[in-house]
Write an enzyme that holds these catalytic residues in place. Structure first.
Site, mmCIF file in Angstrom:
data_model
loop_
_atom_site.group_PDB
_atom_site.id
_atom_site.type_symbol
_atom_site.label_atom_id
_atom_site.label_comp_id
_atom_site.label_asym_id
_atom_site.label_seq_id
_atom_site.Cartn_x
_atom_site.Cartn_y
_atom_site.Cartn_z
ATOM 1 N N GLY A 57 0.809 -1.209 0.000
ATOM 2 C CA GLY A 57 0.000 0.000 0.000
ATOM 3 C C GLY A 57 0.844 1.261 0.000
ATOM 4 O O GLY A 57 0.527 2.243 -0.686
ATOM 5 N N ARG A 61 0.925 4.136 -3.106
ATOM 6 C CA ARG A 61 0.684 5.575 -2.950
ATOM 7 C C ARG A 61 1.925 6.396 -3.304
ATOM 8 O O ARG A 61 1.815 7.467 -3.916
ATOM 9 C CB ARG A 61 0.238 5.858 -1.518
ATOM 10 C CG ARG A 61 -1.164 5.327 -1.201
ATOM 11 C CD ARG A 61 -1.610 5.709 0.181
ATOM 12 N NE ARG A 61 -0.863 5.000 1.217
ATOM 13 C CZ ARG A 61 -1.202 3.813 1.699
ATOM 14 N NH1 ARG A 61 -2.265 3.177 1.224
ATOM 15 N NH2 ARG A 61 -0.482 3.232 2.645
ATOM 16 N N ASP A 74 -4.372 -7.974 -3.670
ATOM 17 C CA ASP A 74 -4.226 -7.784 -2.236
ATOM 18 C C ASP A 74 -5.330 -8.505 -1.467
ATOM 19 O O ASP A 74 -5.076 -9.214 -0.491
ATOM 20 C CB ASP A 74 -4.240 -6.287 -1.917
ATOM 21 C CG ASP A 74 -4.003 -6.009 -0.434
ATOM 22 O OD1 ASP A 74 -2.923 -6.327 0.066
ATOM 23 O OD2 ASP A 74 -4.914 -5.457 0.214
ATOM 24 N N ASP A 78 -4.820 -11.757 0.963
ATOM 25 C CA ASP A 78 -5.213 -11.663 2.376
ATOM 26 C C ASP A 78 -6.168 -12.777 2.761
ATOM 27 O O ASP A 78 -5.971 -13.496 3.744
ATOM 28 C CB ASP A 78 -5.875 -10.313 2.665
ATOM 29 C CG ASP A 78 -4.888 -9.161 2.643
ATOM 30 O OD1 ASP A 78 -3.672 -9.419 2.695
ATOM 31 O OD2 ASP A 78 -5.332 -7.996 2.583
#
Length: 220
Positions: A57, A61, A74, A78
């Site tokens: 993450g 960004r 993702d 997970d």
């Protein structure tokens, strides 16, 4: 301006981290299933995959490489990581009640997050965004809106499962074994609260989806 190709997206830095997480998770499962004596390696690989979720993450960004594919990768990583680990934990005990607990935890984890993802899709918003959850149950708003609360519950749940592994597969006759129980006492409340949030998330998302269906029906 350079044209972005599908290959470029697949090779985004956060997505490369995601592939590494998949490899680490699958490798940890292999160790847990076929090399049970390599507890430290198995858990190190699993924890490494879990920690990687933070960095993908950050990279997305930092380099402006957020993508639908990355979000999907993702989420799949997970959910499949947690689901696979719970299956493995269920195979390491002969206690039928404990096996049932792991099974129900798996079902709740997958169903609640899937419903939340579909809810976000029907609203055309990210499932974690404040606007998507503005009218959801207050626990769901806290979970996605308060990062310390979000972090404690996610870390607490995963580390409860992680600590369960050596407890189930070893005789706990090693230096520092007692410390695992102390850590468990700290993490277990977070794990229990995470399941309460999952139930709230499942119910709230299902209601939101039904509400969207009702609104469309009324407009037709």
């Amino acid at each position: 301006m350079k044209t972005t190709t599908p290959r470029d997206v697949l090779l985004y830095y956060p997505n490369i981290i995601g592939y590494g997480r998949v490899v680490a998770t699958l490798s940890s499962f292999y160790c847990m299933l076929f090399q049970e004596d390599r507890i430290i390696l198995a858990l190190a690989l699993y924890i490494g995959s879990f920690v990687g979720d933070l960095f993908d993450g950050i990279m997305a960004r930092k380099f402006d490489q957020c993508s639908q594919f990355g979000g999907m990768l993702d989420m799949i990583t997970d959910r499949c990581s947690t689901a696979g680990f719970l299956v493995i934990l269920a195979t390491k005990t002969q206690d039928k009640y404990l096996q049932a607990v792991f099974t129900y935890l798996l079902v709740l984890d997958v169903s609640s997050h899937w419903a939340q993802m579909v809810m976000g899709y029907t609203l055309n918003q990210h499932h974690k965004s404040g606007s998507a959850n503005a009218e959801r149950f207050f626990l769901v708003r806290w979970f996605y809106g308060c990062y310390p609360f979000f972090g404690y519950l996610c870390v607490g749940a995963e580390f409860t499962y992680i600590i369960m592994y050596p407890i189930l597969v070893s005789d706990m006759n090693f230096h520092g074994a007692d410390m695992l129980y102390y850590i468990m006492y700290i993490m277990l409340p977070a794990c229990l609260m995470k399941q309460i949030v999952n139930v709230a998330q499942l119910c709230s998302a299902c209601y939101a989806i039904a509400e969207q269906d009702a609104n469309k029906k009324n407009k037709s």
